[in-house]
Motif scaffolding. Sequence first.
Motif, PDB file in Angstrom:
ATOM      1  N   SER A 176       0.809  -1.223  -0.051  1.00  4.25           N
ATOM      2  CA  SER A 176      -0.150   0.155   0.108  1.00  4.25           C
ATOM      3  C   SER A 176       0.821   1.313   0.125  1.00  4.25           C
ATOM      4  N   TYR A 177       1.711   1.193   0.826  1.00  7.03           N
ATOM      5  CA  TYR A 177       2.701   2.371   0.820  1.00  7.03           C
ATOM      6  C   TYR A 177       3.374   2.440  -0.475  1.00  7.03           C
ATOM      7  N   ARG A 178       3.829   1.501  -1.071  1.00  9.76           N
ATOM      8  CA  ARG A 178       4.563   1.820  -2.299  1.00  9.76           C
ATOM      9  C   ARG A 178       3.738   2.274  -3.448  1.00  9.76           C
ATOM     10  N   LEU A 179       2.571   1.597  -3.346  1.00 12.81           N
ATOM     11  CA  LEU A 179       1.375   2.143  -4.260  1.00 12.81           C
ATOM     12  C   LEU A 179       1.154   3.513  -4.229  1.00 12.81           C
ATOM     13  N   VAL A 180       1.175   4.069  -2.952  1.00 11.90           N
ATOM     14  CA  VAL A 180       0.805   5.483  -2.555  1.00 11.90           C
ATOM     15  C   VAL A 180       2.031   6.347  -3.059  1.00 11.90           C
ATOM     16  N   MET A 181       3.085   5.749  -2.563  1.00  7.86           N
ATOM     17  CA  MET A 181       4.169   6.813  -2.871  1.00  7.86           C
ATOM     18  C   MET A 181       4.434   7.156  -4.482  1.00  7.86           C
ATOM     19  N   ASN A 182       4.012   5.983  -5.161  1.00  2.00           N
ATOM     20  CA  ASN A 182       4.356   6.437  -6.711  1.00  2.00           C
ATOM     21  C   ASN A 182       2.822   7.136  -7.083  1.00  2.00           C
ATOM     22  N   THR A 183       2.248   7.730  -6.418  1.00  3.48           N
ATOM     23  CA  THR A 183       1.053   8.517  -6.827  1.00  3.48           C
ATOM     24  C   THR A 183       1.409  10.009  -6.206  1.00  3.48           C
ATOM     25  N   TYR A 184       1.301  10.864  -7.221  1.00  2.00           N
ATOM     26  CA  TYR A 184       1.881  12.224  -7.013  1.00  2.00           C
ATOM     27  C   TYR A 184       0.704  13.128  -6.481  1.00  2.00           C
ATOM     28  N   ALA A 185      -0.640  12.449  -6.325  1.00  2.00           N
ATOM     29  CA  ALA A 185      -1.821  13.213  -5.519  1.00  2.00           C
ATOM     30  C   ALA A 185      -1.495  12.970  -3.973  1.00  2.00           C
ATOM     31  N   VAL A 186      -0.686  12.268  -3.595  1.00  2.00           N
ATOM     32  CA  VAL A 186      -0.452  12.334  -2.250  1.00  2.00           C
ATOM     33  C   VAL A 186       0.541  13.718  -1.789  1.00  2.00           C
ATOM     34  N   ARG A 187       0.126  14.639  -1.114  1.00  3.90           N
ATOM     35  CA  ARG A 187       0.977  15.806  -0.741  1.00  3.90           C
ATOM     36  C   ARG A 187       1.195  15.753   0.906  1.00  3.90           C
ATOM     37  N   THR A 188       0.331  15.541   1.586  1.00  6.77           N
ATOM     38  CA  THR A 188       0.316  15.604   3.236  1.00  6.77           C
ATOM     39  C   THR A 188       0.256  14.234   3.896  1.00  6.77           C
ATOM     40  N   HIS A 189       0.818  14.318   5.385  1.00  5.34           N
ATOM     41  CA  HIS A 189       0.802  13.152   5.887  1.00  5.34           C
ATOM     42  C   HIS A 189      -0.597  12.566   6.265  1.00  5.34           C
ATOM     43  N   LYS A 190      -1.550  13.414   6.226  1.00  5.41           N
ATOM     44  CA  LYS A 190      -3.087  13.263   6.379  1.00  5.41           C
ATOM     45  C   LYS A 190      -3.332  12.237   5.069  1.00  5.41           C
ATOM     46  N   GLU A 191      -3.036  12.810   3.823  1.00  6.25           N
ATOM     47  CA  GLU A 191      -3.450  12.263   2.537  1.00  6.25           C
ATOM     48  C   GLU A 191      -2.695  10.724   2.378  1.00  6.25           C
ATOM     49  N   LEU A 192      -1.778  10.618   3.064  1.00  2.61           N
ATOM     50  CA  LEU A 192      -0.771   9.397   2.972  1.00  2.61           C
ATOM     51  C   LEU A 192      -1.579   8.432   3.942  1.00  2.61           C
ATOM     52  N   PHE A 193      -1.896   8.974   5.076  1.00  3.55           N
ATOM     53  CA  PHE A 193      -2.489   7.864   5.889  1.00  3.55           C
ATOM     54  C   PHE A 193      -3.786   7.436   5.514  1.00  3.55           C
ATOM     55  N   LYS A 194      -4.665   8.370   4.688  1.00  4.31           N
ATOM     56  CA  LYS A 194      -5.697   8.176   4.127  1.00  4.31           C
ATOM     57  C   LYS A 194      -5.794   7.196   2.988  1.00  4.31           C
ATOM     58  N   ALA A 195      -4.631   7.345   2.053  1.00  7.78           N
ATOM     59  CA  ALA A 195      -4.521   6.559   0.791  1.00  7.78           C
ATOM     60  C   ALA A 195      -3.860   5.252   1.208  1.00  7.78           C
ATOM     61  N   VAL A 196      -3.136   4.971   2.247  1.00  3.83           N
ATOM     62  CA  VAL A 196      -2.738   3.766   2.685  1.00  3.83           C
ATOM     63  C   VAL A 196      -3.714   2.925   3.209  1.00  3.83           C
ATOM     64  N   PHE A 197      -4.770   3.437   3.951  1.00  5.83           N
ATOM     65  CA  PHE A 197      -5.975   2.536   4.546  1.00  5.83           C
ATOM     66  C   PHE A 197      -7.041   2.642   3.520  1.00  5.83           C
ATOM     67  N   SER A 198      -7.254   3.420   2.771  1.00  2.00           N
ATOM     68  CA  SER A 198      -8.372   3.428   1.976  1.00  2.00           C
ATOM     69  C   SER A 198      -8.240   3.617   0.561  1.00  2.00           C
ATOM     70  N   ASP A 212      -7.870  -5.387  -4.144  1.00  4.14           N
ATOM     71  CA  ASP A 212      -7.589  -6.888  -4.123  1.00  4.14           C
ATOM     72  C   ASP A 212      -6.716  -7.223  -2.885  1.00  4.14           C
ATOM     73  N   GLY A 213      -5.838  -6.572  -2.652  1.00  3.82           N
ATOM     74  CA  GLY A 213      -5.000  -6.860  -1.353  1.00  3.82           C
ATOM     75  C   GLY A 213      -5.713  -6.507  -0.266  1.00  3.82           C
ATOM     76  N   GLN A 214      -6.329  -5.707  -0.078  1.00  2.62           N
ATOM     77  CA  GLN A 214      -7.046  -4.937   1.067  1.00  2.62           C
ATOM     78  C   GLN A 214      -8.296  -6.183   1.524  1.00  2.62           C
ATOM     79  N   VAL A 215      -8.994  -6.564   0.598  1.00  2.00           N
ATOM     80  CA  VAL A 215      -9.851  -7.680   0.846  1.00  2.00           C
ATOM     81  C   VAL A 215      -9.246  -9.021   1.241  1.00  2.00           C
ATOM     82  N   TYR A 216      -8.093  -9.361   0.746  1.00  4.63           N
ATOM     83  CA  TYR A 216      -7.446 -10.535   1.062  1.00  4.63           C
ATOM     84  C   TYR A 216      -6.991 -10.430   2.659  1.00  4.63           C
ATOM     85  N   TYR A 217      -6.507  -9.356   2.799  1.00  5.39           N
ATOM     86  CA  TYR A 217      -5.735  -8.812   4.098  1.00  5.39           C
ATOM     87  C   TYR A 217      -6.959  -8.798   5.275  1.00  5.39           C
TER      88      TYR A 217
END
Length: 270
Positions: A176-198, A212-217
């Motif tokens: 999740s972290y890797r997918l989020v960090m490859n996305t330029y839309a994430v700018r703040t820690h709040k957005e990072l947290f929200k993206a990693v978990f949602s 897919d990964g979230q459902v399995y997890y």
Amino acid sequence: LTLLPPALAKQVQIATYVCVGAVAVSVWDILNNISLEYRLLTTTKFGFPIVAYILASRLGSLGYVLGFTLLATCPLGRCGLAYRVIVSFYPVALSSICLLFFFRVRAVYGRSRVVTLIFGVLWLGVLGTALTIPFGGDAIPIGSTQYCLISKLVPYVGACAIVVTVHDTAVYLAISYRLVMNTYAVRTHKELFKAVFSGAYLPSFSRSLFVDGQVYYMISVISNIVVTVMVYVNVSPLYRGFLAIPNLALTSAMACRVYRNTKLGLTRES
């Protein structure tokens, strides 16, 4: 069942229903995806991931759930030996399931040596604890019959579910972290947290991988927590261990779905 006390007979009956249900889920998953299975096996290069897929999705998990169904319903005789043979499918299936996610996280991080080392050690932890499972229980004949009853389940078998939960959590967070960090839309820690978990702010393809990964997890963690709690609850050995059967059937089906969708490009269509 007439040879057992009423309370124990009821437990055996419930456990048998659970085993049959797990077999039904496994067989349904095979039949429902048989065309995709054929497509996967005929278009994917043969290697360790596809071997892990076969062991996790078919040989390991199906052998485990089907074996316990036979143990609960058929006069197998030599109960201790039968139990160990059946439970030996568990480390094969579980380690293969986790190996699929090891390959997944390794690919997401571009085969990084550090990531390979960290998650390789975690996978070895899963394998090591899973290998203790066949020695953590036993089965005995019911009276003078050839039917079998699980008679023992030692507490240390619960360590396997705990290690798997840690492994799956680490894989989920890392991907999740890797997918989020490859996305330029994430700018703040709040957005990072929200993206990693949602999965918010992710492009459609990355979000499909995330979901897919979230459902399995979620399925894996919840079911493994329940299995762990049951192992340490003061109930009969039959109740303490039988939830591992549907747990393996469900996690196997979900892990293989994630792998199959990724390899066949089905995430792009979702």
